[in-house]
Design an enzyme around this catalytic site. Structure first.
Site, PDB file in Angstrom:
ATOM      1  N   CYS A 103       1.006  -1.257  -0.008  1.00 46.47           N
ATOM      2  CA  CYS A 103      -0.124  -0.091   0.116  1.00 46.47           C
ATOM      3  C   CYS A 103       0.948   1.215   0.103  1.00 46.47           C
ATOM      4  CB  CYS A 103      -0.743   0.123   1.088  1.00 46.47           C
ATOM      5  SG  CYS A 103      -1.798   1.706   1.383  1.00 46.47           S
ATOM      6  N   CYS A 106      -0.098   4.074   2.493  1.00 45.13           N
ATOM      7  CA  CYS A 106      -0.156   3.850   4.158  1.00 45.13           C
ATOM      8  C   CYS A 106       0.173   2.542   4.373  1.00 45.13           C
ATOM      9  CB  CYS A 106      -1.463   4.456   4.573  1.00 45.13           C
ATOM     10  SG  CYS A 106      -3.056   3.454   4.149  1.00 45.13           S
ATOM     11  N   SER A 107      -0.707   1.784   4.921  1.00 40.96           N
ATOM     12  CA  SER A 107      -0.405   0.491   5.317  1.00 40.96           C
ATOM     13  C   SER A 107      -1.620  -0.509   5.225  1.00 40.96           C
ATOM     14  CB  SER A 107       0.073   0.568   6.862  1.00 40.96           C
ATOM     15  OG  SER A 107      -0.880   1.146   7.600  1.00 40.96           O
ATOM     16  N   CYS A 108      -2.491  -0.361   4.248  1.00 43.18           N
ATOM     17  CA  CYS A 108      -3.451  -1.341   4.004  1.00 43.18           C
ATOM     18  C   CYS A 108      -3.082  -2.535   4.027  1.00 43.18           C
ATOM     19  CB  CYS A 108      -4.151  -0.769   2.936  1.00 43.18           C
ATOM     20  SG  CYS A 108      -5.007   1.036   3.197  1.00 43.18           S
TER      21      CYS A 108
END
Lengths: 202, 118
Positions: A103, A106-108
């Site tokens: 991602c 961000c950090s999905c």
């Protein structure tokens, strides 16, 4: 002498404590709810869930097909569902395609099957480099993909969450589902690793 | 509403899908060539910078989802704008130029408002 890095952790911890006490004082959360949430993600929800999905797909062709057709429903069959796994897609590694997930914004990450993301997955270097130089990143993870095999990078910045179905290693025909699940690593389901049999050279 | 420990397991298992159950027509169909718009908002967006201006192909229509760019601003009074989200295929060379590996590709999930026909 403390370095900048040394100070980072206490500052983050302090900020978390401040947020938690604010949320409690405003009557939005019971601190016990935070404890329950932490317990779930520390002890119950993690990559062993995803490993069970992968192993079942390897031994049950009908399940594999359901997983590729409607991953959310197929994963729910094993009891895994919910936050950050509401709309799942499973992508299958083959002899001609190696998939990997990032991602970049961000950090999905698919929490019900993999738990919370590792620190490196959230780091700016991984997120920036994996889209621009996926083979370089894979090499650093110990995976070298042949030149005629496509590396397919999935940038999961919208609302879908992805899980890689890694290839079943050769020489595992005698293994049952539980033995196979034990071979499946977190990184193989992100696509930064491949599944190897125990004792095989890295 | 107070979040209590009793609510947590159900909440976690249920989640909160961003799918919007409304009938919005898609602007594109599978196989269409598209170009990601060169948008640089100062507010929330899910359009990655590296695909802006790049050409790709619609590979799959995931259906209608809340549009994150407006969903993030509902508290400012910005109306929701649910729309189709697509899996768009880009070649590594289209995005990164001739030094990129010739067979490698990217998949990026992009909303209708991020795309023009190419």
């Amino acid at each position: 002498m403390p370095t900048h890095a040394d100070r980072k952790e206490p500052e983050a911890a302090l900020r978390v404590r401040a947020l938690e006490s604010l949320l409690a004082e405003k009557g939005l959360i019971d601190p016990k709810a935070m404890d329950a949430m932490v317990d779930l993600y520390e002890n119950r929800i993690g990559p062993r869930n995803g490993a069970r999905v992968v192993a079942k797909a390897w031994v049950d062709p009908a399940y594999r097909q359901r997983l590729l057709d409607d991953a959310t429903a197929a994963i729910r069959e094993l009891g895994f569902s919910g936050l950050q796994g509401e709309d799942m897609v499973v992508v299958e590694n083959t002899d001609s395609v190696h998939n990997m997930i990032v991602c970049t914004l961000c950090s999905c990450y698919p929490w019900p099957t993999l738990g919370l993301p590792p620190v490196w997955y959230k780091s700016a270097p991984y997120r920036a480099r994996v889209v621009a130089d996926p083979r370089g990143v894979l090499h650093e993870f110990g995976v070298d993909v042949p030149d005629d095999k496509e590396v397919r990078v999935w940038d999961t910045t919208a609302e879908l969450r992805y899980l890689v179905l890694p290839q079943r290693p050769a020489g595992t025909e005698h293994m049952d589902e539980a033995q196979l699940a034990a071979l499946v690593t977190r990184d193989s389901m992100i696509g930064t690793g491949v599944v190897r049999t125990n004792g095989a050279p890295a | 509403m107070l979040l209590t420990a009793e609510i947590v397991p159900g909440l976690v298992a249920q989640g909160a899908s961003a799918r919007a159950h409304v009938d919005v027509p898609p602007k594109f169909k599978v196989g269409d060539k598209v170009r990601a718009r060169n948008l640089n908002p100062t507010s929330h967006t899910r359009l990655p910078g590296y695909v802006r201006g790049r050409e790709g192909v619609i590979e799959f229509d995931y259906g209608v989802f809340e549009f994150p760019d407006t969903h993030a601003r509902v508290f400012e009074g910005v109306p929701e704008k649910p729309q189709h989200c697509y899996r768009v295929r880009f070649t590594a060379r289209e995005v990164w130029g001739p030094t990129a590996h010739p067979v490698d590709t990217l998949r990026v999930d992009l909303f209708d408002d991020y795309l023009d026909p190419a």
